[in-house]
Write a protein that holds these residues in place. Sequence first.
Motif, PDB file in Angstrom:
ATOM      1  N   SER A  32       0.854  -1.185   0.000  1.00 13.66           N
ATOM      2  CA  SER A  32       0.000   0.000   0.000  1.00 13.66           C
ATOM      3  C   SER A  32       0.888   1.233   0.000  1.00 13.66           C
ATOM      4  N   PRO A  33       0.351   2.414  -0.339  1.00 13.05           N
ATOM      5  CA  PRO A  33       1.158   3.637  -0.289  1.00 13.05           C
ATOM      6  C   PRO A  33       1.746   3.899   1.090  1.00 13.05           C
ATOM      7  N   GLU A  34       1.038   3.483   2.144  1.00 15.51           N
ATOM      8  CA  GLU A  34       1.520   3.713   3.507  1.00 15.51           C
ATOM      9  C   GLU A  34       2.804   2.943   3.791  1.00 15.51           C
ATOM     10  N   GLN A  35       3.013   1.837   3.082  1.00 19.60           N
ATOM     11  CA  GLN A  35       4.220   1.034   3.298  1.00 19.60           C
ATOM     12  C   GLN A  35       5.433   1.596   2.567  1.00 19.60           C
ATOM     13  N   ILE A  61       8.205   4.308   1.835  1.00 19.41           N
ATOM     14  CA  ILE A  61       8.915   5.403   2.494  1.00 19.41           C
ATOM     15  C   ILE A  61       9.963   5.930   1.522  1.00 19.41           C
ATOM     16  N   VAL A  62       9.856   7.194   1.175  1.00 22.85           N
ATOM     17  CA  VAL A  62      10.786   7.805   0.232  1.00 22.85           C
ATOM     18  C   VAL A  62      12.104   8.099   0.950  1.00 22.85           C
ATOM     19  N   VAL A  63      13.198   7.723   0.330  1.00 23.17           N
ATOM     20  CA  VAL A  63      14.526   7.906   0.925  1.00 23.17           C
ATOM     21  C   VAL A  63      15.452   8.564  -0.098  1.00 23.17           C
ATOM     22  N   ALA A  68       4.386 -13.606   4.837  1.00 25.57           N
ATOM     23  CA  ALA A  68       4.599 -13.566   6.281  1.00 25.57           C
ATOM     24  C   ALA A  68       5.173 -12.230   6.749  1.00 25.57           C
ATOM     25  N   GLY A  69       5.377 -11.296   5.827  1.00 30.13           N
ATOM     26  CA  GLY A  69       5.877  -9.983   6.222  1.00 30.13           C
ATOM     27  C   GLY A  69       7.313  -9.991   6.695  1.00 30.13           C
ATOM     28  N   ARG A  70       8.186 -10.737   5.998  1.00 30.45           N
ATOM     29  CA  ARG A  70       9.607 -10.809   6.392  1.00 30.45           C
ATOM     30  C   ARG A  70      10.523 -10.064   5.423  1.00 30.45           C
ATOM     31  N   VAL A  71       9.984  -9.544   4.299  1.00 29.14           N
ATOM     32  CA  VAL A  71      10.824  -8.917   3.275  1.00 29.14           C
ATOM     33  C   VAL A  71      10.682  -7.397   3.320  1.00 29.14           C
ATOM     34  N   ILE A  72      11.805  -6.720   3.357  1.00 26.14           N
ATOM     35  CA  ILE A  72      11.863  -5.270   3.169  1.00 26.14           C
ATOM     36  C   ILE A  72      12.438  -5.040   1.774  1.00 26.14           C
ATOM     37  N   TYR A  73      11.765  -4.235   0.981  1.00 24.28           N
ATOM     38  CA  TYR A  73      12.117  -4.038  -0.428  1.00 24.28           C
ATOM     39  C   TYR A  73      12.743  -2.662  -0.619  1.00 24.28           C
ATOM     40  N   VAL A 123       8.145  -1.402   3.431  1.00 27.77           N
ATOM     41  CA  VAL A 123       8.310  -2.139   4.682  1.00 27.77           C
ATOM     42  C   VAL A 123       7.008  -2.854   5.041  1.00 27.77           C
ATOM     43  N   PRO A 124       7.075  -3.999   5.719  1.00 32.79           N
ATOM     44  CA  PRO A 124       5.861  -4.649   6.213  1.00 32.79           C
ATOM     45  C   PRO A 124       5.093  -3.710   7.140  1.00 32.79           C
ATOM     46  N   GLU A 125       3.794  -3.884   7.218  1.00 34.06           N
ATOM     47  CA  GLU A 125       2.960  -2.950   7.978  1.00 34.06           C
ATOM     48  C   GLU A 125       3.409  -2.745   9.425  1.00 34.06           C
ATOM     49  N   PRO A 126       3.826  -3.802  10.151  1.00 34.15           N
ATOM     50  CA  PRO A 126       4.266  -3.561  11.534  1.00 34.15           C
ATOM     51  C   PRO A 126       5.492  -2.671  11.659  1.00 34.15           C
ATOM     52  N   LEU A 127       6.219  -2.471  10.568  1.00 29.26           N
ATOM     53  CA  LEU A 127       7.438  -1.659  10.617  1.00 29.26           C
ATOM     54  C   LEU A 127       7.220  -0.227  10.149  1.00 29.26           C
TER      55      LEU A 127
END
Length: 515
Positions: free
Chosen positions: A203-206, A208-210, A334-339, A358-362
């Motif tokens: 989702s857009p919320e996941q 994060i612009v860096v 399972a929400g283990r990958v950060i892209y 990032v996965p939603e919990p992060l």
Amino acid sequence: MPDHSTPLVLQCVDLDSGASRPLYDQLYRDLRQAILSSQLLPGMQLPSTRALADELGLSRNTVLGAYDQLEAEGYLQSRVGSGTYVAQELPEALRSVRGESHLNPSSQRFSDDAGDASPLSERGGALTDLQLSAFRPDEKPRAFRPGLPALDAFPIETWSRLVSRRWRSLPASTLGYRRSTGFPPLRETIAAYLQESRGACCSPEQVIVVSGTQQAITLVAHVLLDPGDRAWMEDPGYPRAEGAFRWAGAQTVPVPLDREGLDVDAGRTRGDAQIAYVTPSHQYPLGITMSLSRRLELLEWANETGAWILEDDYDSEYRYEGRPIAALQGLDDAGRVIYVGSFSKVLFPALRLGYLVVPEPLIEPFSAAKSIVERCPPLVPQMAATDFLEEGHFKRHLRRMRTLYAERQSVLIESLREQMGGPVDVSSDEAGLHLTLFLDAASRDEAVSEAAEARGVTAPPLSFYAADALDQNGLVLGYAAVDAEAIRDGAAQLAEAIDAARSDGREEPSEIAAS
């Protein structure tokens, strides 16, 4: 006959045959220190490059490289028909320097009233050992520096128009601090693009612009790892990723590759880790595409151990056969990958725009960390990038670049074949902006790279990217940033460098071994 100053100069030189630093750079640093510490006095004549090369058992090009650098920085002066001398006009402050003071702060200590103290933290000292600046960016792209797109082919007029339009219509209310996570419309556009082109689930919320991939990796390392935690690294792999993890205090664990990508079983034998850094779509620098079975195996390992996977998708857009490979993140349920993605290769590096998914919990911890590292990324470039994507300029640019890079890759391979007099052994040519040219056992890659640099060609040795000893020698050759003529010229110079390194090895065995 050797120059009368030769014995004194030899006393000042201590070359380390096992060091990763090139020989010409070691010689340059030793001579510079001798000048600064007044071992070599102003006006003193130095041995000729040929005489010093003979005495040290080096190639003449190695000594020339050191002398040229010292002359460029003002330490030496050449006099036509006379020789090379220590410069007369060194500042008095430099002439009074003794020992290593201020020259290598990461490796020396100084004294004060409180006793000895290191000027750097352990993390800072460890970073200097990684030699991350060994291949500095050139002001003008040249063959065959990897990592650069075709800057001359970027539609700068279109980009300028988009930026100007945004500035003309920018409300004063937008000039204050903005969200640290990025311009919301850009985050929405990136999420839609990744879903369509990379098979990502986000989702857009996941998003994060860096400020580029390096900031993204550094954020991940500091948010998810404690000092002493372990990080699996592809070997060979991306040195700056290793630097980011080590800066966070993590212990990096080199994991070998096979034809399917990161060898998960080999990683298990070296002990589990809290995170694995991978480039599955186009492994850097070998170009391997991680197989589906290996991707699933890696995801299973992460689920079993509670580890994270950091997927660096640095140049996935450039695939010349078939459709781009779907992201590993899209297989993760399972929400283990950060892209990690970046606009550096598809637009231009100076833009400094990238993104994390990032996965939603992060989301919350990464948003907080981003606000500390960077209060808010520059707004107008984000706006222009949004327009560039939404108005179709991005897709048109990608299509043109895929065609251009495929042509330049073909020119490179054909030029290498012509110069080498037959078939060449290169890494996969299905994707990316670089190839790895594998060398035979008679060609030490570090020696060839040094010889190429002396001829104006950047060709990083494969061993530079490896933590453990490799079975193969190779050179990493970027072909995207220069035109066909420069590629052909570079291939000719590279062939000369390979021949020169072999010749030096036959005449001076210690030179190849020392490299």
